[in-house]
Motif scaffolding. Sequence first.
Motif, PDB file in Angstrom:
ATOM      1  N   VAL A 137       2.046  11.990  -3.692  1.00  0.00           N
ATOM      2  CA  VAL A 137       2.656  12.825  -2.655  1.00  0.00           C
ATOM      3  C   VAL A 137       3.606  11.990  -1.786  1.00  0.00           C
ATOM      4  O   VAL A 137       4.787  12.330  -1.641  1.00  0.00           O
ATOM      5  CB  VAL A 137       1.566  13.535  -1.822  1.00  0.00           C
ATOM      6  CG1 VAL A 137       2.186  14.347  -0.697  1.00  0.00           C
ATOM      7  CG2 VAL A 137       0.758  14.458  -2.739  1.00  0.00           C
ATOM      8  N   GLY A 138       3.103  10.845  -1.247  1.00  0.00           N
ATOM      9  CA  GLY A 138       3.967   9.985  -0.422  1.00  0.00           C
ATOM     10  C   GLY A 138       5.159   9.467  -1.223  1.00  0.00           C
ATOM     11  O   GLY A 138       6.299   9.487  -0.752  1.00  0.00           O
ATOM     12  N   GLY A 139       4.904   9.024  -2.439  1.00  0.00           N
ATOM     13  CA  GLY A 139       5.978   8.483  -3.286  1.00  0.00           C
ATOM     14  C   GLY A 139       6.996   9.557  -3.654  1.00  0.00           C
ATOM     15  O   GLY A 139       8.206   9.313  -3.663  1.00  0.00           O
ATOM     16  N   SER A 140       6.507  10.758  -3.943  1.00  0.00           N
ATOM     17  CA  SER A 140       7.439  11.838  -4.311  1.00  0.00           C
ATOM     18  C   SER A 140       8.293  12.247  -3.111  1.00  0.00           C
ATOM     19  O   SER A 140       9.493  12.522  -3.256  1.00  0.00           O
ATOM     20  CB  SER A 140       6.674  13.049  -4.846  1.00  0.00           C
ATOM     21  OG  SER A 140       6.041  12.707  -6.066  1.00  0.00           O
ATOM     22  N   LEU A 141       7.682  12.270  -1.926  1.00  0.00           N
ATOM     23  CA  LEU A 141       8.457  12.606  -0.719  1.00  0.00           C
ATOM     24  C   LEU A 141       9.552  11.560  -0.496  1.00  0.00           C
ATOM     25  O   LEU A 141      10.704  11.905  -0.196  1.00  0.00           O
ATOM     26  CB  LEU A 141       7.520  12.684   0.494  1.00  0.00           C
ATOM     27  CG  LEU A 141       8.176  13.030   1.826  1.00  0.00           C
ATOM     28  CD1 LEU A 141       8.894  14.375   1.767  1.00  0.00           C
ATOM     29  CD2 LEU A 141       7.135  13.051   2.946  1.00  0.00           C
ATOM     30  N   ALA A 142       9.204  10.285  -0.680  1.00  0.00           N
ATOM     31  CA  ALA A 142      10.205   9.220  -0.514  1.00  0.00           C
ATOM     32  C   ALA A 142      11.337   9.397  -1.522  1.00  0.00           C
ATOM     33  O   ALA A 142      12.517   9.235  -1.190  1.00  0.00           O
ATOM     34  CB  ALA A 142       9.541   7.849  -0.689  1.00  0.00           C
ATOM     35  N   LEU A 143      10.979   9.775  -2.740  1.00  0.00           N
ATOM     36  CA  LEU A 143      12.004   9.970  -3.781  1.00  0.00           C
ATOM     37  C   LEU A 143      12.919  11.154  -3.434  1.00  0.00           C
ATOM     38  O   LEU A 143      14.146  11.063  -3.551  1.00  0.00           O
ATOM     39  CB  LEU A 143      11.326  10.205  -5.140  1.00  0.00           C
ATOM     40  CG  LEU A 143      12.259  10.454  -6.325  1.00  0.00           C
ATOM     41  CD1 LEU A 143      13.083   9.206  -6.654  1.00  0.00           C
ATOM     42  CD2 LEU A 143      11.457  10.870  -7.572  1.00  0.00           C
ATOM     43  N   LEU A 144      12.332  12.249  -2.983  1.00  0.00           N
ATOM     44  CA  LEU A 144      13.150  13.423  -2.633  1.00  0.00           C
ATOM     45  C   LEU A 144      14.088  13.100  -1.467  1.00  0.00           C
ATOM     46  O   LEU A 144      15.252  13.534  -1.443  1.00  0.00           O
ATOM     47  CB  LEU A 144      12.267  14.622  -2.283  1.00  0.00           C
ATOM     48  CG  LEU A 144      11.414  15.210  -3.402  1.00  0.00           C
ATOM     49  CD1 LEU A 144      10.812  16.544  -2.977  1.00  0.00           C
ATOM     50  CD2 LEU A 144      12.224  15.428  -4.678  1.00  0.00           C
ATOM     51  N   GLU A 145      13.590  12.312  -0.510  1.00  0.00           N
ATOM     52  CA  GLU A 145      14.454  11.928   0.618  1.00  0.00           C
ATOM     53  C   GLU A 145      15.560  10.980   0.161  1.00  0.00           C
ATOM     54  O   GLU A 145      16.698  11.066   0.634  1.00  0.00           O
ATOM     55  CB  GLU A 145      13.612  11.312   1.742  1.00  0.00           C
ATOM     56  CG  GLU A 145      12.866  12.361   2.549  1.00  0.00           C
ATOM     57  CD  GLU A 145      13.851  13.378   3.172  1.00  0.00           C
ATOM     58  OE1 GLU A 145      14.531  13.033   4.142  1.00  0.00           O
ATOM     59  OE2 GLU A 145      13.953  14.518   2.667  1.00  0.00           O
TER      60      GLU A 145
ATOM     61  N   LEU B  77       8.515   4.007  -6.096  1.00  0.00           N
ATOM     62  CA  LEU B  77       9.039   5.256  -5.537  1.00  0.00           C
ATOM     63  C   LEU B  77       9.297   5.116  -4.043  1.00  0.00           C
ATOM     64  O   LEU B  77      10.274   5.642  -3.514  1.00  0.00           O
ATOM     65  CB  LEU B  77       8.008   6.385  -5.729  1.00  0.00           C
ATOM     66  CG  LEU B  77       7.760   6.916  -7.136  1.00  0.00           C
ATOM     67  CD1 LEU B  77       6.569   7.861  -7.118  1.00  0.00           C
ATOM     68  CD2 LEU B  77       9.011   7.616  -7.670  1.00  0.00           C
ATOM     69  N   HIS B  78       8.409   4.386  -3.373  1.00  0.00           N
ATOM     70  CA  HIS B  78       8.512   4.251  -1.920  1.00  0.00           C
ATOM     71  C   HIS B  78       9.761   3.467  -1.513  1.00  0.00           C
ATOM     72  O   HIS B  78      10.185   3.546  -0.373  1.00  0.00           O
ATOM     73  CB  HIS B  78       7.247   3.579  -1.367  1.00  0.00           C
ATOM     74  CG  HIS B  78       6.029   4.441  -1.507  1.00  0.00           C
ATOM     75  ND1 HIS B  78       5.186   4.368  -2.588  1.00  0.00           N
ATOM     76  CD2 HIS B  78       5.536   5.421  -0.716  1.00  0.00           C
ATOM     77  CE1 HIS B  78       4.212   5.266  -2.455  1.00  0.00           C
ATOM     78  NE2 HIS B  78       4.405   5.915  -1.334  1.00  0.00           N
ATOM     79  N   ASP B  79      10.325   2.691  -2.442  1.00  0.00           N
ATOM     80  CA  ASP B  79      11.537   1.905  -2.156  1.00  0.00           C
ATOM     81  C   ASP B  79      12.709   2.401  -2.990  1.00  0.00           C
ATOM     82  O   ASP B  79      13.584   1.621  -3.377  1.00  0.00           O
ATOM     83  CB  ASP B  79      11.285   0.412  -2.471  1.00  0.00           C
ATOM     84  CG  ASP B  79      10.087  -0.120  -1.713  1.00  0.00           C
ATOM     85  OD1 ASP B  79       9.956   0.215  -0.521  1.00  0.00           O
ATOM     86  OD2 ASP B  79       9.271  -0.850  -2.321  1.00  0.00           O
ATOM     87  N   SER B  80      12.726   3.696  -3.298  1.00  0.00           N
ATOM     88  CA  SER B  80      13.759   4.201  -4.216  1.00  0.00           C
ATOM     89  C   SER B  80      15.106   4.423  -3.529  1.00  0.00           C
ATOM     90  O   SER B  80      16.122   4.597  -4.213  1.00  0.00           O
ATOM     91  CB  SER B  80      13.280   5.489  -4.897  1.00  0.00           C
ATOM     92  OG  SER B  80      12.825   6.426  -3.947  1.00  0.00           O
ATOM     93  N   GLY B  81      15.147   4.403  -2.179  1.00  0.00           N
ATOM     94  CA  GLY B  81      16.385   4.705  -1.444  1.00  0.00           C
ATOM     95  C   GLY B  81      17.581   3.869  -1.899  1.00  0.00           C
ATOM     96  O   GLY B  81      18.612   4.424  -2.319  1.00  0.00           O
ATOM     97  N   PRO B  82      17.471   2.520  -1.845  1.00  0.00           N
ATOM     98  CA  PRO B  82      18.628   1.696  -2.217  1.00  0.00           C
ATOM     99  C   PRO B  82      19.039   1.883  -3.678  1.00  0.00           C
ATOM    100  O   PRO B  82      20.222   1.803  -4.009  1.00  0.00           O
ATOM    101  CB  PRO B  82      18.130   0.261  -1.979  1.00  0.00           C
ATOM    102  CG  PRO B  82      16.948   0.391  -1.081  1.00  0.00           C
ATOM    103  CD  PRO B  82      16.355   1.734  -1.312  1.00  0.00           C
ATOM    104  N   VAL B  83      18.065   2.161  -4.553  1.00  0.00           N
ATOM    105  CA  VAL B  83      18.377   2.331  -5.978  1.00  0.00           C
ATOM    106  C   VAL B  83      19.210   3.601  -6.167  1.00  0.00           C
ATOM    107  O   VAL B  83      20.249   3.598  -6.845  1.00  0.00           O
ATOM    108  CB  VAL B  83      17.083   2.395  -6.826  1.00  0.00           C
ATOM    109  CG1 VAL B  83      17.414   2.471  -8.308  1.00  0.00           C
ATOM    110  CG2 VAL B  83      16.177   1.205  -6.529  1.00  0.00           C
TER     111      VAL B  83
END
Length: 315
Positions: A91-99, A52-58
Amino acid sequence: MRVLVAGGAGYIGSVVTAALLQGGHEVTVLDDLSTGHADAVASGARFVQASLHDSGPVLAEVRPEAVLHFAAKSLVGASQQTPEEYWHVNVGGSLALLEAMRAADCRRIVFSSTAATYGEPEQVPIREDAPTRPTNTYGATKLAVDAMLTSYAVAHDFAAVSLRYFNVAGAAYGLGERHTTETHLIPIALQVAAGKREHLTVYGEDYPTPDGTCIRDYIHVEDLSDAHLLALPAPAAGEHRIYNLGNGTGFSVQEVVDAVRQVTGHPIPVEVGPRRAGDPAQLVASSDRIRGDLGWAPKHTDLAGIVGDAWSLIS
Ligand SMILES: NC(=O)c1ccc[n+]([C@@H]2O[C@H](COP(=O)([O-])OP(=O)(O)OC[C@H]3O[C@@H](n4cnc5c(N)ncnc54)[C@H](O)[C@@H]3O)[C@@H](O)[C@H]2O)c1
Ligand SMILES: O=c1ccn([C@@H]2O[C@H](COP(=O)(O)OP(=O)(O)O[C@H]3O[C@H](CO)[C@@H](O)[C@H](O)[C@H]3O)[C@@H](O)[C@H]2O)c(=O)[nH]1
């Protein structure tokens, strides 16, 4: 719809992935395989191993129209031992996903919330307007993500649904619970029936319930999957809906053990141990809201049937 399923290699996410494919959706699964299995991802879906923390590029590449978010650490007992992991991932992973969603201009999400957000209920069955006072870190982290979704709906026009599952059980599409270290009641009892464990430990028989063991509401994973497909298109932009999902009937740990004995025909030796930290005495859902709004109705309400479906994958 083009959808991204975060946590789609896990128990519930893999079943919903199979249902989405059957419904004609285009599915990419993102999962770090921390508790999931690559071979549980249906062959029609694309699989990307990532956190989740690296979901941006995906998300930037897939450009999904919607996300179904199952990825989490989800064990009540463990959340009391290592809370930092639960805050980091859930919480951290979900925030990264929402961003990552915001950056990819994707604003539709269905999130796996939980009955554990309510804590010890004042009234059962539990409705969505009941007080939320989690008795464990797991429930607190899920409640924080629910609050995050409300903020994102208001501020960033997200269309969001939190589905608060009660205890999920059973199997569908040949997929069932397969956790490396199993902690859930029904799979453990079935492992005893299958001769893979010697006994089941009942965590406390001094609760204020008729037989002294904890009461839970067991919902079949296929009924849960149906709810996701109904929830996906439901909210408008700027709306965050919350729905409980259960059968509305509570079964005690003792009643579950009896059902496993009946379904499998095996004796289930039981030892009584101390209470497990963070466990409320009784969690039973009112699912009237989703029944009324979306016409959802569970098809598998019989405990023996739910246990039987899980047993059919093992036996
Ligand atoms: N099983 C239940 O009874 C139940 C009840 C209420 C809510 N829930 C929620 O439903 C969801 C699915 O539960 P499950 O029983 O299928 O659990 P599961 O452990 O089988 O599935 C979770 C999946 O998320 C993946 N994952 C975990 N952390 C990740 C990360 N940082 N990045 C990417 N992937 C990650 C795991 O590898 C796994 O495949 C969870 O959010 C859980 O909290 C489950
Ligand atoms: O070996 C065991 C395992 C469990 N239990 C009891 O059985 C009940 C059910 O436990 P379990 O199957 O571990 O589920 P829960 O802890 O109730 O949590 C599940 O259900 C919650 C919603 O109610 C979800 O949020 C969680 O993610 C999901 O793991 C509880 O009273 C446990 O104390 C035992 O007595 N012995």
